[in-house]
Design a protein around this motif. Structure first.
Motif, PDB file in Angstrom:
ATOM      1  N   ALA A  93      -2.164   5.120  -0.913  1.00  0.00           N
ATOM      2  CA  ALA A  93      -2.421   3.707  -1.196  1.00  0.00           C
ATOM      3  C   ALA A  93      -3.507   3.555  -2.258  1.00  0.00           C
ATOM      4  O   ALA A  93      -3.397   2.710  -3.163  1.00  0.00           O
ATOM      5  N   VAL A  94      -4.549   4.370  -2.175  1.00  0.00           N
ATOM      6  CA  VAL A  94      -5.617   4.331  -3.184  1.00  0.00           C
ATOM      7  C   VAL A  94      -5.079   4.757  -4.548  1.00  0.00           C
ATOM      8  O   VAL A  94      -5.368   4.127  -5.578  1.00  0.00           O
ATOM      9  N   TYR A 115      -2.014   4.542  -5.601  1.00  0.00           N
ATOM     10  CA  TYR A 115      -1.141   3.468  -6.093  1.00  0.00           C
ATOM     11  C   TYR A 115      -1.988   2.331  -6.685  1.00  0.00           C
ATOM     12  O   TYR A 115      -1.672   1.794  -7.749  1.00  0.00           O
ATOM     13  N   ALA A 116      -3.062   1.964  -5.987  1.00  0.00           N
ATOM     14  CA  ALA A 116      -3.944   0.901  -6.481  1.00  0.00           C
ATOM     15  C   ALA A 116      -4.541   1.265  -7.835  1.00  0.00           C
ATOM     16  O   ALA A 116      -4.644   0.410  -8.733  1.00  0.00           O
ATOM     17  N   ALA A 149      -4.162  -0.778 -11.216  1.00  0.00           N
ATOM     18  CA  ALA A 149      -5.378  -1.280 -11.856  1.00  0.00           C
ATOM     19  C   ALA A 149      -5.481  -0.841 -13.309  1.00  0.00           C
ATOM     20  O   ALA A 149      -5.954  -1.605 -14.165  1.00  0.00           O
ATOM     21  N   GLY A 174      -1.452  -1.122  -1.777  1.00  0.00           N
ATOM     22  CA  GLY A 174      -1.966  -0.547  -3.014  1.00  0.00           C
ATOM     23  C   GLY A 174      -1.753  -1.454  -4.208  1.00  0.00           C
ATOM     24  O   GLY A 174      -2.660  -1.645  -5.030  1.00  0.00           O
ATOM     25  N   ALA A 175      -0.555  -2.035  -4.318  1.00  0.00           N
ATOM     26  CA  ALA A 175      -0.254  -2.899  -5.454  1.00  0.00           C
ATOM     27  C   ALA A 175      -1.104  -4.160  -5.437  1.00  0.00           C
ATOM     28  O   ALA A 175      -1.586  -4.612  -6.486  1.00  0.00           O
ATOM     29  N   THR A 176      -1.307  -4.730  -4.264  1.00  0.00           N
ATOM     30  CA  THR A 176      -2.126  -5.936  -4.169  1.00  0.00           C
ATOM     31  C   THR A 176      -3.579  -5.642  -4.540  1.00  0.00           C
ATOM     32  O   THR A 176      -4.214  -6.402  -5.284  1.00  0.00           O
ATOM     33  N   THR A 177      -4.094  -4.524  -4.049  1.00  0.00           N
ATOM     34  CA  THR A 177      -5.472  -4.144  -4.380  1.00  0.00           C
ATOM     35  C   THR A 177      -5.641  -3.911  -5.873  1.00  0.00           C
ATOM     36  O   THR A 177      -6.599  -4.404  -6.493  1.00  0.00           O
ATOM     37  N   GLY A 178      -4.717  -3.177  -6.480  1.00  0.00           N
ATOM     38  CA  GLY A 178      -4.791  -2.937  -7.914  1.00  0.00           C
ATOM     39  C   GLY A 178      -4.646  -4.207  -8.716  1.00  0.00           C
ATOM     40  O   GLY A 178      -5.349  -4.403  -9.724  1.00  0.00           O
ATOM     41  N   ASN A 230      -0.688 -10.251 -13.560  1.00  0.00           N
ATOM     42  CA  ASN A 230      -2.036 -10.028 -13.032  1.00  0.00           C
ATOM     43  C   ASN A 230      -3.095 -10.701 -13.899  1.00  0.00           C
ATOM     44  O   ASN A 230      -4.152 -11.093 -13.400  1.00  0.00           O
TER      45      ASN A 230
END
Length: 246
Positions: free
Chosen positions: A71-72, A74-75, A79, A108-112, A166
């Motif tokens: 997940a990290v 992916y983020a 990003a 991951g996608a939302t965080t990035g 984004n």
């Protein structure tokens, strides 16, 4: 003395530019390193096929830690707008299954995406507002009146590249809460489609096949997404109808 003041002014100006545009510098360095080190060769379906046993062994050994690390990763890819989101989404399904893989990808996608949004707002929003004039305010007002509906449409239907969606809301003054929530909800259907395909990669590799990366545009998948987008626009239509019948 005048020369000293001039030098101090230039240094202050350079410091201001660096404080404002450091995210752009970090992005440029990351993209340069990514391609200079030829890391993109690991972000292909062929690389997944060639290393699938080792990847599955890592997931089996580290379990939850592997899921968090993915997940990290992916983020970070989101990003830095690195061109590997589709392959990473498929790989999430292959490694973690449909349900867990979708959760990992969406998180991951939302965080990035939020990181890109905040960086764009930090760099550009105030400067753009000063230079654009009153038209930007009108555009912001129209967008923000129905921000939830518009953002859901942009997330549900792949009208524009993910990184563009984004950035633009940050320039239009969309709140962080609205951006994060609509991103989280809006990317679930598309992510689920690709993760589901990724979950079947093992069987596909055994047959010597390759996944269809353009499947999101197949009518069987695109039409339901368009239907969800149309539902998202119902509040916009209702407001327009209400104004017209006052």
């Amino acid at each position: 003395m005048a020369q000293t003041h001039g030098q101090d002014g230039r240094e202050a100006g350079a410091g201001l530019l660096l404080r404002r545009f450091w995210p752009l510098l970090v992005l440029a360095v990351a993209l340069t390193l990514f391609f200079a080190l030829d890391l993109n060769r690991y972000c292909t379906i062929d690389a997944v096929r060639d290393n699938r046993d080792a990847l599955m062994a890592l997931v089996a050994e580290y379990g939850l830690l592997a899921a968090l690390a993915y997940a990290v990763l992916y983020a970070l890819f989101v990003a830095f707008s690195l061109p590997a989101a589709t392959v990473l989404t498929l790989l999430a399904g292959f490694l973690f299954g449909t349900a867990s893989g979708t959760l990992i990808v969406v998180a991951g996608a939302t965080t990035g995406a939020v990181a890109v949004f905040l960086a764009a707002r930090h760099m550009c929003q105030d400067a753009l507002r000063r230079r654009a004039g009153p038209w930007l305010g009108r555009m912001q007002g129209g967008f923000n009146e129905n921000a939830v509906s518009y953002m859901l449409v942009l997330r549900l239907v792949p009208l524009f590249p993910f990184f563009v969606v984004n950035i633009v809301p940050a320039l239009l003054g969309v709140s962080l809460r609205v951006f994060a929530l609509t991103t989280l909800v809006g990317i679930i259907p598309g992510s689920l489609v690709y993760v589901s395909v990724g979950n079947g990669l093992g069987a596909l590799f055994e047959r010597g096949g390759t996944p269809d990366l353009g499947l999101i545009f197949d009518m069987e998948i695109l039409l339901p997404l368009l239907g969800l987008a149309a539902l998202s626009l119902l509040p916009v239509g209702y407001k327009a109808w209400k104004r017209a019948h006052r």
